[in-house]
Design an enzyme around this catalytic site. Structure first.
Site, short mmCIF file in Angstrom:
data_model
loop_
_atom_site.label_atom_id
_atom_site.label_comp_id
_atom_site.label_asym_id
_atom_site.label_seq_id
_atom_site.Cartn_x
_atom_site.Cartn_y
_atom_site.Cartn_z
N PRO A 132 0.84 -1.20 0.00
CG PRO A 132 -0.70 -1.56 1.69
CD PRO A 132 0.62 -2.03 1.18
CG HIS A 133 1.97 2.93 -3.23
ND1 HIS A 133 1.66 1.63 -3.59
CD2 HIS A 133 1.74 3.69 -4.33
CE1 HIS A 133 1.27 1.62 -4.86
NE2 HIS A 133 1.31 2.84 -5.32
#
Length: 153
Positions: free
Chosen positions: A68-69
């Site tokens: 996730p970013h």
């Protein structure tokens, strides 16, 4: 970029009991917000940005791994977090399998080109089956961080 500077001990957790995507994202937001470089970034802002990114398309690319970013305008440095979920969490992975290893990137909106480089570096580590196996076998946050960074070339 030196991942060891961006992945501090306070942002690593071995053994989360989270089971669902939203629960994982909340825990990851809380974890990465321990990084002093995030400054005034609020946990709910990071959570929303990570959630919005997941709605665009999953960051769980299979084999029990997700990255996730997000990017935020008020962040000046890249901050990373790492977390294992031994029993796996539902995360809408491309292979429809539970995710057990999460690496999170929160970076400045002004450095999107570097964001891609950081994402690529973490992906390279997590594409190494030995690295993933070693990380997942760790039972302490300290040993998880050490294992992950050992594979950073």
């Amino acid at each position: 970029m030196d991942l060891a500077e961006r992945l501090i001990a306070e942002c690593v957790k071995s053994g989360s009991a989270a089971t669902a995507q939203e629960e994982v994202l909340q825990e990851l937001a809380s974890l990465v917000c321990q990084h002093p470089a995030l400054g005034d970034a609020k946990e709910k802002t990071v959570f929303k940005a990570l959630k919005d990114r997941e709605e665009m398309g999953t960051t769980a690319f299979g084999n029990g791994i997700a990255i996730p970013h997000c990017s935020l305008p008020d962040v000046s440095e890249f901050c990373l977090a790492l977390m294992t979920v031994p029993n796996g969490a539902e995360f809408k992975a491309l292979d429809e399998q539970p995710v057990k290893l999460f690496a999170v990137i929160v970076g400045p909106s002004s450095k999107r080109n570097i964001h891609v480089t950081v994402l690529s570096g973490i992906s390279k580590i997590l594409n190494d089956k030995k690295a993933v196996k070693e990380c997942l076998s760790q039972t302490s946050s300290e040993s998880l961080r050490e294992s992950f960074l050992r594979f950073d070339s």
